[in-house]
Design an enzyme around this catalytic site. Structure first.
Site, PDB file in Angstrom:
ATOM      1  N   LYS A  35       0.790  -1.229   0.000  1.00  0.00           N
ATOM      2  CA  LYS A  35       0.000   0.000   0.000  1.00  0.00           C
ATOM      3  C   LYS A  35       0.830   1.291   0.000  1.00  0.00           C
ATOM      4  CE  LYS A  35      -3.193  -1.219  -0.748  1.00  0.00           C
ATOM      5  NZ  LYS A  35      -3.368  -2.005  -2.020  1.00  0.00           N
ATOM      6  N   HIS A  47       8.129  -7.411  -0.945  1.00  0.00           N
ATOM      7  CA  HIS A  47       7.776  -6.694   0.286  1.00  0.00           C
ATOM      8  C   HIS A  47       8.703  -7.136   1.428  1.00  0.00           C
ATOM      9  CE1 HIS A  47       4.304  -4.947  -1.548  1.00  0.00           C
ATOM     10  NE2 HIS A  47       3.579  -6.027  -1.574  1.00  0.00           N
ATOM     11  N   ARG A  68      -7.613   2.742  -5.560  1.00  0.00           N
ATOM     12  CA  ARG A  68      -8.707   3.261  -4.739  1.00  0.00           C
ATOM     13  C   ARG A  68      -8.838   4.750  -5.012  1.00  0.00           C
ATOM     14  NH1 ARG A  68      -9.699   5.232   0.554  1.00  0.00           N
ATOM     15  NH2 ARG A  68      -7.460   5.585   0.726  1.00  0.00           N
ATOM     16  N   LYS A  69      -8.109   5.592  -4.224  1.00  0.00           N
ATOM     17  CA  LYS A  69      -8.196   7.043  -4.426  1.00  0.00           C
ATOM     18  C   LYS A  69      -6.939   7.601  -5.077  1.00  0.00           C
ATOM     19  CE  LYS A  69     -11.224   9.281  -1.110  1.00  0.00           C
ATOM     20  NZ  LYS A  69     -11.237  10.200   0.040  1.00  0.00           N
ATOM     21  N   GLY A  70      -5.801   7.057  -4.657  1.00  0.00           N
ATOM     22  CA  GLY A  70      -4.531   7.532  -5.197  1.00  0.00           C
ATOM     23  C   GLY A  70      -4.213   8.962  -4.796  1.00  0.00           C
TER      24      GLY A  70
HETATM   25  P1  A3P Z   1      -5.060   4.455  -1.808  1.00  0.00           P
HETATM   26  O1  A3P Z   1      -5.670   3.251  -1.172  1.00  0.00           O
HETATM   27  O2  A3P Z   1      -4.662   5.492  -0.810  1.00  0.00           O
HETATM   28  O3  A3P Z   1      -5.879   5.028  -2.902  1.00  0.00           O
HETATM   29  P2  A3P Z   1       0.163  -0.635  -3.535  1.00  0.00           P
HETATM   30  O4  A3P Z   1       0.280  -0.635  -4.986  1.00  0.00           O
HETATM   31  O5  A3P Z   1       1.494  -0.594  -2.823  1.00  0.00           O
HETATM   32  O6  A3P Z   1      -0.720  -1.733  -3.030  1.00  0.00           O
HETATM   33  O7  A3P Z   1      -0.519   0.738  -3.122  1.00  0.00           O
HETATM   34  C1  A3P Z   1      -1.849   1.003  -3.460  1.00  0.00           C
HETATM   35  C2  A3P Z   1      -2.083   2.493  -3.301  1.00  0.00           C
HETATM   36  O8  A3P Z   1      -1.514   3.186  -4.413  1.00  0.00           O
HETATM   37  C3  A3P Z   1      -3.572   2.818  -3.312  1.00  0.00           C
HETATM   38  O9  A3P Z   1      -3.695   3.985  -2.501  1.00  0.00           O
HETATM   39  C4  A3P Z   1      -3.812   3.088  -4.785  1.00  0.00           C
HETATM   40  O10 A3P Z   1      -4.970   3.829  -5.045  1.00  0.00           O
HETATM   41  C5  A3P Z   1      -2.544   3.862  -5.143  1.00  0.00           C
HETATM   42  N1  A3P Z   1      -2.212   3.799  -6.574  1.00  0.00           N
HETATM   43  C6  A3P Z   1      -2.276   2.730  -7.407  1.00  0.00           C
HETATM   44  N2  A3P Z   1      -1.897   3.075  -8.642  1.00  0.00           N
HETATM   45  C7  A3P Z   1      -1.585   4.389  -8.612  1.00  0.00           C
HETATM   46  C8  A3P Z   1      -1.137   5.323  -9.600  1.00  0.00           C
HETATM   47  N3  A3P Z   1      -0.934   4.975 -10.870  1.00  0.00           N
HETATM   48  N4  A3P Z   1      -0.916   6.598  -9.206  1.00  0.00           N
HETATM   49  C9  A3P Z   1      -1.119   6.980  -7.926  1.00  0.00           C
HETATM   50  N5  A3P Z   1      -1.546   6.145  -6.957  1.00  0.00           N
HETATM   51  C10 A3P Z   1      -1.781   4.848  -7.274  1.00  0.00           C
END
Ligand code: A3P
Length: 306
Positions: free
Chosen positions: A48, A110, A268-270
């Site tokens: 995340k 990870h 999700r929100k990004g």
């Molecule tokens: P949020 O839950 O805050 O929206 P991971 O890839 O390490 O699992 O992290 C996921 C997080 O990165 C999520 O955050 C997701 O929305 C966000 N995310 C995924 N793709 C992204 C992108 N291209 N640009 C910005 N944020 C992104």
């Protein structure tokens, strides 16, 4: 008590790190059988923290001369298929460490720095670590867990989730130790370990992608810059573009024979700072105290994360 049930069923502590039992198996396989090559590129992160985004950026940057942007594999396969998880791959391959992939081999992990095999650390391969504010990591992971709706798990309230997170009970946690491990490694070997932050990437992705390419030994040429290649990569890997691709809306990533996750869970929100919509002052204070204690002496980390 619920907490104990949750912990023993779902995560176990292995050398100061909390892991799910099946992931632990993968980590041990990496430790015992993975043979790193000096040209390997490892994307390390806590779940995340921006792994999906960085997978897309690294894959596209490294392969920018190999694939056309219009028919790019990222468009049909999704970031997690483009850069496999090392521990999941070892589980799938069941010890077959040859991992016959085109050079440079790209892996994500990870695994905390202290659990990486010594041979990997001494191989000279490059590691890119992405970190993110612990409060946003927590909120993002809380939603991730809710969305997965793991049947064998009792539901976890936000309060219970924060409590466990603060105690370090988080996938590959404690959060703070994971960050510090790679942080210290980057201080020791700045040309082998690059630290990026999700917040910097959101603020100035152009600079981040350029330093990423430079660190990976493939800086953008003047011609590429003039032709807008960096911008194309950024656009291809943007949240809006990736989250609207069919493969990321409906596709499923089979990480291991037992672990399959719908791609949409990774979008999700990004945004930066969504924790403000979820955490109470008390929760924020508790997290701040832990960060203050764990990150004492690392002014930069403290300033960045709080
Ligand atoms: P949020 O839950 O805050 O929206 P991971 O890839 O390490 O699992 O992290 C996921 C997080 O990165 C999520 O955050 C997701 O929305 C966000 N995310 C995924 N793709 C992204 C992108 N291209 N640009 C910005 N944020 C992104």
């Amino acid at each position: 008590p619920k907490e104990n049930g949750w912990i023993t069923k779902y995560v176990v502590k292995y050398q100061d790190t909390w892991l799910s039992p099946s992931v632990l198996q993968g980590v041990m396989l990496v430790q015992e059988h993975f043979i790193a090559q000096p040209t390997d590129i490892l994307l390390a992160s806590l779940p995340k923290s921006g792994t999906t985004w960085l997978k897309a950026l690294i894959f596209t940057t490294i392969n920018r001369k190999r694939f056309d942007f219009q028919t790019h594999p990222l468009l049909t396969s999704g970031p997690h298929a483009c850069i496999p998880s090392l521990e999941a791959l070892m589980l799938q391959n069941n010890q077959n460490s040859s991992l016959d992939l085109p050079s440079p081999r790209l892996f994500a992990t990870h695994i905390p720095h202290h659990l990486l095999p010594v041979s990997l650390k001494s191989s000279g391969c490059r590691i890119v670590y992405v970190l993110r504010n612990p409060k946003d990591v927590f909120v993002s992971s809380w939603y991730h867990m809710k969305k997965l709706r793991l049947k064998e798990l009792p539901p976890l309230s936000l309060e219970e989730g924060v409590d466990m997170y603060c105690k370090g009970v988080y996938h590959f946690g404690p959060y703070w130790d994971h960050v510090l491990g790679y942080w210290n490694a980057s201080l020791e070997s700045p040309n082998k370990v690059l630290i990026l932050t999700y917040e910097d990437m959101k603020k100035d992705i152009l600079t981040c992608v350029k330093s990423l390419a430079e660190f990976l030994g493939q800086p953008f040429s003047l011609e590429e810059e003039r032709d807008g290649v960096v911008q194309e990569i950024i656009k291809l890997c943007s949240f809006d573009n990736l989250s609207n691709l069919e493969v990321n809306k409906t596709g499923v990533q089979q990480f291991t024979p037992k672990i399959a996750i719908e791609n949409n869970v990774f979008f999700r929100k990004g945004e930066v700072g969504d924790w403000k919509n979820h955490l109470t002052d008390e929760m924020v204070e508790r997290l701040a105290q832990i960060s203050e204690m764990k990150f004492s002496g690392t002014t930069w980390l403290k300033a960045l994360l709080f």
